[in-house]
Design a protein around this motif. Structure first.
Motif, mmCIF file in Angstrom:
data_model
loop_
_atom_site.group_PDB
_atom_site.id
_atom_site.type_symbol
_atom_site.label_atom_id
_atom_site.label_comp_id
_atom_site.label_asym_id
_atom_site.label_seq_id
_atom_site.Cartn_x
_atom_site.Cartn_y
_atom_site.Cartn_z
ATOM 1 N N TYR A 11 -5.863 15.673 37.102
ATOM 2 C CA TYR A 11 -6.970 16.629 36.987
ATOM 3 C C TYR A 11 -6.889 17.401 35.680
ATOM 4 O O TYR A 11 -5.798 17.693 35.181
ATOM 5 C CB TYR A 11 -6.918 17.642 38.136
ATOM 6 C CG TYR A 11 -7.048 17.009 39.495
ATOM 7 C CD1 TYR A 11 -8.285 16.859 40.099
ATOM 8 C CD2 TYR A 11 -5.924 16.537 40.173
ATOM 9 C CE1 TYR A 11 -8.403 16.268 41.350
ATOM 10 C CE2 TYR A 11 -6.024 15.938 41.416
ATOM 11 C CZ TYR A 11 -7.270 15.805 42.005
ATOM 12 O OH TYR A 11 -7.381 15.211 43.236
ATOM 13 N N THR A 12 -8.045 17.735 35.164
ATOM 14 C CA THR A 12 -8.082 18.708 34.080
ATOM 15 C C THR A 12 -9.342 19.536 34.273
ATOM 16 O O THR A 12 -10.280 19.094 34.931
ATOM 17 C CB THR A 12 -8.048 18.026 32.693
ATOM 18 O OG1 THR A 12 -7.829 19.009 31.694
ATOM 19 C CG2 THR A 12 -9.344 17.291 32.381
ATOM 20 N N ARG A 13 -9.341 20.722 33.713
ATOM 21 C CA ARG A 13 -10.504 21.589 33.911
ATOM 22 C C ARG A 13 -11.379 21.651 32.665
ATOM 23 O O ARG A 13 -10.869 21.776 31.557
ATOM 24 C CB ARG A 13 -10.060 22.997 34.259
ATOM 25 C CG ARG A 13 -9.695 23.139 35.708
ATOM 26 C CD ARG A 13 -9.650 24.600 36.081
ATOM 27 N NE ARG A 13 -9.250 24.747 37.466
ATOM 28 C CZ ARG A 13 -9.448 25.843 38.169
ATOM 29 N NH1 ARG A 13 -10.014 26.898 37.617
ATOM 30 N NH2 ARG A 13 -9.065 25.909 39.420
ATOM 31 N N GLN A 14 -12.663 21.583 32.915
ATOM 32 C CA GLN A 14 -13.628 21.821 31.840
ATOM 33 C C GLN A 14 -13.927 23.317 31.867
ATOM 34 O O GLN A 14 -14.398 23.840 32.876
ATOM 35 C CB GLN A 14 -14.894 21.002 32.109
ATOM 36 C CG GLN A 14 -15.894 21.006 30.977
ATOM 37 C CD GLN A 14 -17.168 20.248 31.337
ATOM 38 O OE1 GLN A 14 -17.371 19.825 32.479
ATOM 39 N NE2 GLN A 14 -18.048 20.096 30.366
ATOM 40 N N LEU A 15 -13.624 24.001 30.781
ATOM 41 C CA LEU A 15 -13.729 25.465 30.816
ATOM 42 C C LEU A 15 -15.163 25.950 30.702
ATOM 43 O O LEU A 15 -15.531 26.958 31.284
ATOM 44 C CB LEU A 15 -12.875 26.072 29.694
ATOM 45 C CG LEU A 15 -11.384 25.713 29.759
ATOM 46 C CD1 LEU A 15 -10.611 26.416 28.662
ATOM 47 C CD2 LEU A 15 -10.785 26.038 31.122
ATOM 48 N N GLU A 16 -15.954 25.206 29.932
ATOM 49 C CA GLU A 16 -17.360 25.591 29.780
ATOM 50 C C GLU A 16 -18.225 24.381 30.058
ATOM 51 O O GLU A 16 -17.856 23.265 29.706
ATOM 52 C CB GLU A 16 -17.633 26.042 28.343
ATOM 53 C CG GLU A 16 -16.934 27.313 27.942
ATOM 54 C CD GLU A 16 -17.160 27.573 26.458
ATOM 55 O OE1 GLU A 16 -18.057 28.343 26.122
ATOM 56 O OE2 GLU A 16 -16.435 26.953 25.653
ATOM 57 N N MET A 17 -19.394 24.598 30.650
ATOM 58 C CA MET A 17 -20.293 23.497 30.973
ATOM 59 C C MET A 17 -21.131 23.165 29.742
ATOM 60 O O MET A 17 -22.173 23.758 29.525
ATOM 61 C CB MET A 17 -21.239 23.880 32.121
ATOM 62 C CG MET A 17 -20.538 24.323 33.388
ATOM 63 S SD MET A 17 -19.497 23.047 34.058
ATOM 64 C CE MET A 17 -17.920 23.843 33.927
ATOM 65 N N LYS A 18 -20.635 22.229 28.951
ATOM 66 C CA LYS A 18 -21.376 21.899 27.725
ATOM 67 C C LYS A 18 -21.907 20.479 27.743
ATOM 68 O O LYS A 18 -22.090 19.881 26.697
ATOM 69 C CB LYS A 18 -20.445 22.088 26.523
ATOM 70 C CG LYS A 18 -20.080 23.533 26.237
ATOM 71 C CD LYS A 18 -19.470 23.575 24.849
ATOM 72 C CE LYS A 18 -18.618 24.774 24.604
ATOM 73 N NZ LYS A 18 -17.704 24.535 23.478
ATOM 74 N N GLY A 19 -22.091 19.931 28.932
ATOM 75 C CA GLY A 19 -22.724 18.620 29.035
ATOM 76 C C GLY A 19 -21.763 17.509 29.429
ATOM 77 O O GLY A 19 -20.540 17.659 29.389
ATOM 78 N N LEU A 20 -22.369 16.371 29.816
ATOM 79 C CA LEU A 20 -21.581 15.223 30.281
ATOM 80 C C LEU A 20 -20.677 14.682 29.168
ATOM 81 O O LEU A 20 -19.518 14.322 29.414
ATOM 82 C CB LEU A 20 -22.533 14.127 30.784
ATOM 83 C CG LEU A 20 -21.901 12.838 31.290
ATOM 84 C CD1 LEU A 20 -20.907 13.107 32.421
ATOM 85 C CD2 LEU A 20 -22.977 11.864 31.765
#
Ligand code: G1P
Length: 276
Positions: free
Chosen positions: A99-108
Motif C-alpha cells: 500500500y501507499t497513500r496518495q496525499l492529494e487527489m490530483k487525478g488518475l
C-alpha cells in the motif's frame, strides 16, 4: 509474466454519498463481495501475485479486508460460516498486498505515478475497481490483455463502444485496427464533448502499462479538470511507441454509478440464486 496489479483506490466516491462518507467506495458490495475483491480475483486469474493499492485517508477498511480477522475467525471456527471466508483466505494465501497513500487527489495519472515506489521497473496491470468486468472463468478481461501483452509487449488499454452521448465520461481513443479487436492508438482524448470525440471507443478501467510510463507521467502537465491524466501520458507514449487499445470479450458494469451498480447487483444475485 506480469506479476503486479495496481489499484488506484484513493478517490472519494462522491457519487455514492452518503454511503461512502466513512466507507471506501471500493468496499461497496455487489451481492456479498466488495468491488475490490472482484478486481483482485481478476488480477490473480491473469497471473498477478502482488496487489499494489494506492489508498488515501479513510481507506483502512481495504487493508483490513485483506488481512486476518482473528476475533471473527475464532468466533466462526468450526461452524459452517467458515465457508464464507474461504475465497478471501485463498486470496491472502495466493498474493501479497502493498500500500501507499496518495496525499492529494490530483487525478488518475498522479495516482499511478504515486505507485511507482510499489511497482518498480516492470510492466504492470491497472484495475479501476468500480469497473466490474465478467467473462467465462479463466478468460477474464485482464487475462485477455496479459495474453495480448505477451505478443506485443507494449501499453494496452481496454475499450468498448459506448453511445456518443456518453463519451464525455471516458477517455476516448482512435486508431487503426491491426488485428481483430486490436487498435493501434493514434489519438486519445480525456472526456471529450461528443462533437469533439475522435470515435465512440471508450477506455474502461483496465490497463497494462510499461514502466517507462512513470517518466512520461512525471512530465505530464495537468489536463482535463486540472488533473494529471493517464490518457495524456498514453497519448504521449503513442507518439513514439506502440500503444494498443483492445476491444475485450465480456461484460463490464460501471459500478461507479447507481445504474451500473444496481444492474450488477441484480445479475450477481441471479447467479447466486441459481447456485443456492
Ligand atoms: C477514468 C479515466 C478515463 C477512463 C475511465 C474508465 O475516469 O480517466 O479515461 O475512461 O476511468 O472508467 P474516471 O471514471 O476516474 O473519471
Amino acid at each position: 509474466m506480469i506479476k503486479k496489479c495496481l489499484f488506484p483506490a484513493a478517490g472519494y466516491g462522491t457519487r455514492f454519498l452518503p454511503a461512502t462518507k466513512a466507507m471506501p467506495k471500493e468496499m461497496l458490495p455487489i451481492a456479498n463481495k466488495p468491488l475490490i475483491q472482484y478486481g483482485v480475483e481478476e488480477a490473480i486469474e491473469a497471473g498477478c501475485d502482488t496487489m499494489a493499492i494506492v489508498t488515501g485517508r479513510g481507506k483502512r477498511a481495504i487493508e483490513d479486508h485483506f488481512d486476518i480477522s482473528y476475533e471473527l475467525e475464532h468466533q466462526i471456527n468450526g461452524t459452517n460460516k467458515e465457508q464464507s471466508l474461504a475465497g478471501i483466505r485463498t486470496i491472502m494465501q495466493t498474493c501479497r498486498f502493498s500500500y501507499t497513500r496518495q496525499l492529494e487527489m490530483k487525478g488518475l495519472g498522479h495516482a499511478i505515478h504515486t505507485a511507482q515506489t510499489l511497482i518498480g521497473n516492470e510492466p504492470f496491470c491497472v484495475i479501476l475497481a468500480d469497473d466490474l468486468c465478467v467473462n467465462a472463468p479463466g478468460m477474464g478481461v485482464l487475462r485477455q490483455m496479459v495474453d495480448l501483452y505477451a505478443k506485443y509487449q507494449c501499453c494496452i488499454v481496454a475499450i468498448e463502444e459506448v453511445a456518443l452521448a456518453e463519451v464525455h465520461q471516458y477517455g476516448v481513443i482512435c486508431g487503426q485496427e491491426i488485428a481483430n479487436g486490436v487498435y493501434q492508438v493514434s489519438d486519445m482524448v480525456e472526456k471529450p464533448k461528443s462533437e469533439e470525440a475522435p470515435s465512440n471507443l471508450a477506455v474502461i478501467g483496465r490497463y497494462i502499462l510499461t514502466p517507462d510510463i512513470f517518466e512520461v507521467l512525471k512530465n505530464t502537465p495537468p489536463g482535463k479538470n486540472n488533473e494529471i491524466q493517464i490518457t495524456d501520458a498514453l497519448l504521449q507514449q503513442a507518439q513514439s511507441k506502440l500503444v494498443l487499445a483492445y476491444k475485450f470479450q465480456g461484460k463490464r458494469y460501471d459500478c461507479g454509478n447507481m445504474h451500473g451498480f444496481v444492474q450488477a447487483t441484480n445479475d450477481f444475485y441471479h447467479l447466486y440464486a441459481q447456485s443456492h
